[in-house]
Structures are given as C-alpha cells and as structure tokens.
Motif scaffolding. Structure first.
Motif, PDB file in Angstrom:
ATOM      1  N   VAL A  70       0.874  -1.335  -0.003  1.00 49.65           N
ATOM      2  CA  VAL A  70      -0.070   0.011  -0.112  1.00 49.65           C
ATOM      3  C   VAL A  70       0.929   1.380  -0.009  1.00 49.65           C
ATOM      4  O   VAL A  70       0.320   2.409  -0.217  1.00 49.65           O
ATOM      5  CB  VAL A  70      -1.110   0.220   1.188  1.00 49.65           C
ATOM      6  CG1 VAL A  70      -0.343   0.356   2.562  1.00 49.65           C
ATOM      7  CG2 VAL A  70      -2.101   0.855   1.011  1.00 49.65           C
ATOM      8  N   ASN A 135      -0.857  -4.646  -2.479  1.00 56.69           N
ATOM      9  CA  ASN A 135      -1.507  -3.574  -2.276  1.00 56.69           C
ATOM     10  C   ASN A 135      -2.933  -3.454  -1.777  1.00 56.69           C
ATOM     11  O   ASN A 135      -3.801  -3.898  -2.625  1.00 56.69           O
ATOM     12  CB  ASN A 135      -1.312  -2.381  -3.474  1.00 56.69           C
ATOM     13  CG  ASN A 135      -1.825  -0.823  -3.294  1.00 56.69           C
ATOM     14  OD1 ASN A 135      -2.380  -0.888  -2.151  1.00 56.69           O
ATOM     15  ND2 ASN A 135      -1.716  -0.035  -4.253  1.00 56.69           N
ATOM     16  N   ILE A 136      -3.209  -3.145  -0.734  1.00 58.22           N
ATOM     17  CA  ILE A 136      -4.638  -3.508  -0.141  1.00 58.22           C
ATOM     18  C   ILE A 136      -5.691  -2.603  -0.930  1.00 58.22           C
ATOM     19  O   ILE A 136      -6.776  -2.772  -0.825  1.00 58.22           O
ATOM     20  CB  ILE A 136      -4.753  -3.615   1.405  1.00 58.22           C
ATOM     21  CG1 ILE A 136      -4.353  -2.014   1.702  1.00 58.22           C
ATOM     22  CG2 ILE A 136      -3.760  -4.448   2.001  1.00 58.22           C
ATOM     23  CD1 ILE A 136      -4.625  -1.813   3.371  1.00 58.22           C
ATOM     24  N   ALA A 137      -5.253  -1.317  -1.253  1.00 54.44           N
ATOM     25  CA  ALA A 137      -6.133  -0.578  -2.164  1.00 54.44           C
ATOM     26  C   ALA A 137      -6.459  -1.043  -3.573  1.00 54.44           C
ATOM     27  O   ALA A 137      -7.252  -0.649  -4.107  1.00 54.44           O
ATOM     28  CB  ALA A 137      -5.385   0.924  -2.143  1.00 54.44           C
ATOM     29  N   PRO A 181      -2.565  -0.450   7.192  1.00 54.76           N
ATOM     30  CA  PRO A 181      -3.359  -1.778   7.457  1.00 54.76           C
ATOM     31  C   PRO A 181      -3.711  -1.714   9.006  1.00 54.76           C
ATOM     32  O   PRO A 181      -4.832  -2.245   9.180  1.00 54.76           O
ATOM     33  CB  PRO A 181      -2.280  -2.789   7.181  1.00 54.76           C
ATOM     34  CG  PRO A 181      -1.001  -2.223   7.511  1.00 54.76           C
ATOM     35  CD  PRO A 181      -1.207  -0.688   6.736  1.00 54.76           C
ATOM     36  N   ALA A 219      -9.745   0.085   0.185  1.00 52.29           N
ATOM     37  CA  ALA A 219      -9.009  -1.387   0.740  1.00 52.29           C
ATOM     38  C   ALA A 219     -10.278  -2.246   1.140  1.00 52.29           C
ATOM     39  O   ALA A 219     -10.348  -3.123   1.242  1.00 52.29           O
ATOM     40  CB  ALA A 219      -8.106  -1.419   1.655  1.00 52.29           C
ATOM     41  N   ASN A 223     -11.894  -5.238  -0.928  1.00 48.71           N
ATOM     42  CA  ASN A 223     -11.774  -6.707  -0.046  1.00 48.71           C
ATOM     43  C   ASN A 223     -12.749  -7.050   0.778  1.00 48.71           C
ATOM     44  O   ASN A 223     -12.989  -8.190   0.909  1.00 48.71           O
ATOM     45  CB  ASN A 223     -10.423  -6.497   0.792  1.00 48.71           C
ATOM     46  CG  ASN A 223      -9.221  -6.179  -0.240  1.00 48.71           C
ATOM     47  OD1 ASN A 223      -8.727  -6.990  -1.088  1.00 48.71           O
ATOM     48  ND2 ASN A 223      -8.360  -4.979   0.220  1.00 48.71           N
ATOM     49  N   VAL A 237      -6.707  -7.351   4.731  1.00 47.20           N
ATOM     50  CA  VAL A 237      -6.190  -5.766   4.838  1.00 47.20           C
ATOM     51  C   VAL A 237      -4.915  -5.752   5.902  1.00 47.20           C
ATOM     52  O   VAL A 237      -4.608  -4.503   6.223  1.00 47.20           O
ATOM     53  CB  VAL A 237      -7.251  -4.860   5.212  1.00 47.20           C
ATOM     54  CG1 VAL A 237      -8.349  -4.933   4.099  1.00 47.20           C
ATOM     55  CG2 VAL A 237      -8.092  -5.260   6.628  1.00 47.20           C
TER      56      VAL A 237
END
Length: 358
Positions: A70, A135-137, A181, A219, A223, A237
């Motif tokens: 991220v 990348n959680i986004a 996160p 995110a 997710n 995340v």
C-alpha cells in the motif's frame, strides 16, 4: 495445523492463584487498592502464571518486520527501503528498542517475516512468508494460507523464546506504511469510520493523510473483510509483521506467558489475536497509550488499561520495553512487601473495629 492446536490450548486465567494473590495483596502494609494499577497487574500475572506470588525472570522483545504494498499509494513519508535498513540498528542495540530493551534486561529477537528486500543481516531470523504484502487498495494483502503461515511463524518464535526461559514477552514492529493496514484492521473489527481511526503515522502532511484515508476506504470496499473472521481480516487488509505478532500473542496465551502490547501496530496484532481467540486478551498487558489517535479505541476494544501516558509513537516495542520495569515492580510489591501480621502492625480493619468498640 499449528494455529488450530495453539488456539485450542488457550484457556482462562487461574482463579485460585488470583484469589490467593488478592488475599495477600489486601493484607500488605498499605490501604487496600492504594497502589492502583500495580495491584491489578500483579493479580493478573498471578492468574496468567498460576502463581499466587508471581515472579518475572527472563524477558524478551520480539520485533517482526514486513513491508506493505500500500506504500505505492503514497501513504508514507518514508521509502520502503527504510524497513530493512533499520534492522541492523535493532540487532546492534543502537535503535530506540535496543536501548530500552537493554535497560529492561530484555533480549531482542528480530524476525524477517515479510520484508520486500532480500535480507541477509547477521542476527536477523529469516522466516519470510513473502516479499511484502500486496497493495490493499487494489486487492488483498495476502492469501489466507499466507496469513496462516505468518501467524504460525509468530507462534513458533514465541514458543522458542519460552523454551529458552522467557517469562515475559513484548511485541515490537518494523514496517514502513504499517499504520495504514493497522487503521484498516481497527475500522473493520471496531466498526469505526476510516476518519476516526486514521492518524498521521510518521511525519505525514495533510495531503498524505488524505491519500491514506482514501487508500483505506478503497481497501475496505474492494476486499470486504469479514469482521467475524480474524484470519480473513488479516489476509485481506493486514500485514505480514502484524500476522507474526498476532501469532506471538496466541503462542504466549497457549503457554500461559504474559505478553506486553506496544503501540498502534502491535495493538492491531492484538486485535487480530483476540478476533481469532477472545480468551487471548487475558494474557495481554497494555504498555502505553500511543500518540496515534486510534490506539485508545484499540485498547477499549481489548479491555486493556495502558500503564504509561507519555505521548510515545515510535513503535519497535519501545513502550513495551519501558513498561517491563513497572510489570516487574508489580510482582515485587506482592512478593516482597510484608503483611500487617508479618510486620506485627495492626491493620486498617482491626484499628477500625477497636475504634468502634471504645
């Protein structure tokens, strides 16, 4: 599976030991409750260790290191390479955690559980699950299997420290971008808005803070982590070092060893551990209240009271190392102070009875 076996071993505190500790604590030469949190710490440690007069021996800090995809969203003022560049300072004892752990009489174990660079630093334990999270986004941080693997790294590291004689473990972290996160985890597990749980982290301005909030919002939308499933939240995340630290918490709880939670990042790990096994909260001690705005919300969710209020927000386990002095002092009070009877002094209740019968 190691994770399942560990979780199944976690039980409740020893009520008998706690009752015996309280009986002694209330008979020490002081008014009952006059030492405040010191008394509560000692009683909790009695329940964890199953000892009416608990003692703290060997102590250790476990620092988990991992990188975060991220950071591609511009959520951090520092570049990703800083993660691995900091590790030698931890090993050599010249970073903040090195100084404070040394003065607390604690050893430091530094673990690469998810650093992006190829780390080959003498003294760093190489247990990398993958080279940083996704990348959680834009998608999940990791697969569920990777999250479980990182949790099990933490369990194994905690178990190894305990087998070497550690009686008190503390959590430390290193990972550029890891407040992002951690904020996402808190938002999911606490049901809070992104704005309520997202702070500035390290040195970021308003523009970067806005990027951070937008990245966390995306995110959560992309997710859709399930708050009823701690491993799902972690995988979607979370972070690899957060997973490793959550594993340390579970490993400590399964082996009835107290674990000291540091600040915001380790607080996120503690939330994950509690989501996986709520009873693990019984084995946690909160070292301090971080300067990160969401940390107080984390501690409320965990039902923990911080020992220190010093505006610290360095991470690394620094607050946890500092709190070890207080935890040791709590045990010494219960063990080394004498009771009214042992001292041959009339206690408060006896004096009150005499006054009533005069």
């Amino acid at each position: 599976m190691l994770l399942t076996e560990t979780v199944n071993k976690i039980g409740m505190l020893d009520d008998v030991a706690m009752a015996q500790a309280k009986e002694r604590m209330d008979s020490l030469i002081k008014p009952p409750g006059s030492l405040g949190q010191l008394e509560q710490i000692a009683l909790k440690l009695a329940g964890i260790l199953g000892q009416p007069r608990p003692r703290i021996g060997k102590r250790a800090v476990i620092v988990m290191a991992g990188d975060h995809g991220v950071t591609d969203e511009g959520v951090s003022a520092a570049p990703r390479d800083v993660t691995w560049q900091m590790l030698p300072a931890f090993i050599n004892g010249v970073a903040g955690i090195g100084v404070l752990a040394r003065h607390a009489g604690a050893s430091i174990t530094v673990v690469d559980v998810g650093v992006a660079a190829d780390v080959d630093i003498p003294g760093v334990l190489k247990r990398r699950v993958k080279a940083g999270t996704g990348n959680i986004a834009a998608g999940p941080a990791m697969t569920r299997d990777e999250a479980v693997a990182a949790l099990e790294v933490g369990i194994e590291v905690a178990r190894a420290e305990i087998e070497r004689g550690a009686t008190l473990l503390a959590l430390g972290d290193m990972g550029i971008g890891n407040t992002t996160p951690s904020s996402a985890i808190l938002a999911v597990l606490g049901g809070y808005s992104v704005n309520d749980v997202t702070g500035r982290g390290t040195m970021i301005n308003d523009e970067v803070l806005d990027k951070k909030r937008r990245a966390i919002t995306r995110a959560l939308e992309i997710n859709r982590p399930d708050p009823a499933d701690g491993v799902d939240v972690l995988a979607k995340v979370g972070g690899l070092e957060i997973a490793g630290l959550a594993g340390v918490v579970l490993g400590c709880a399964a082996n009835r060893v107290p674990v000291v939670v540091d600040g915001f990042i380790t607080g996120a790990a503690a939330l994950i551990a509690a989501a996986i096994k709520p009873e693990s909260k019984n084995y946690m001690l909160a070292s301090h209240l971080s300067g990160e705005p969401g940390h107080g919300l984390m501690l409320e969710l965990l039902g923990l009271t911080p020992l220190l209020h010093m505006g610290m927000r360095l991470g690394e386990g620094t607050g946890a190392a500092l709190a070890m002095h207080i935890i040791d002092a709590a045990c010494r009070v219960l063990d080394e102070m004498v009771t009214f009877q042992e001292a041959g002094v009339m206690d408060m209740d006896e004096e009150k009875l005499l006054q009533e019968h005069r």
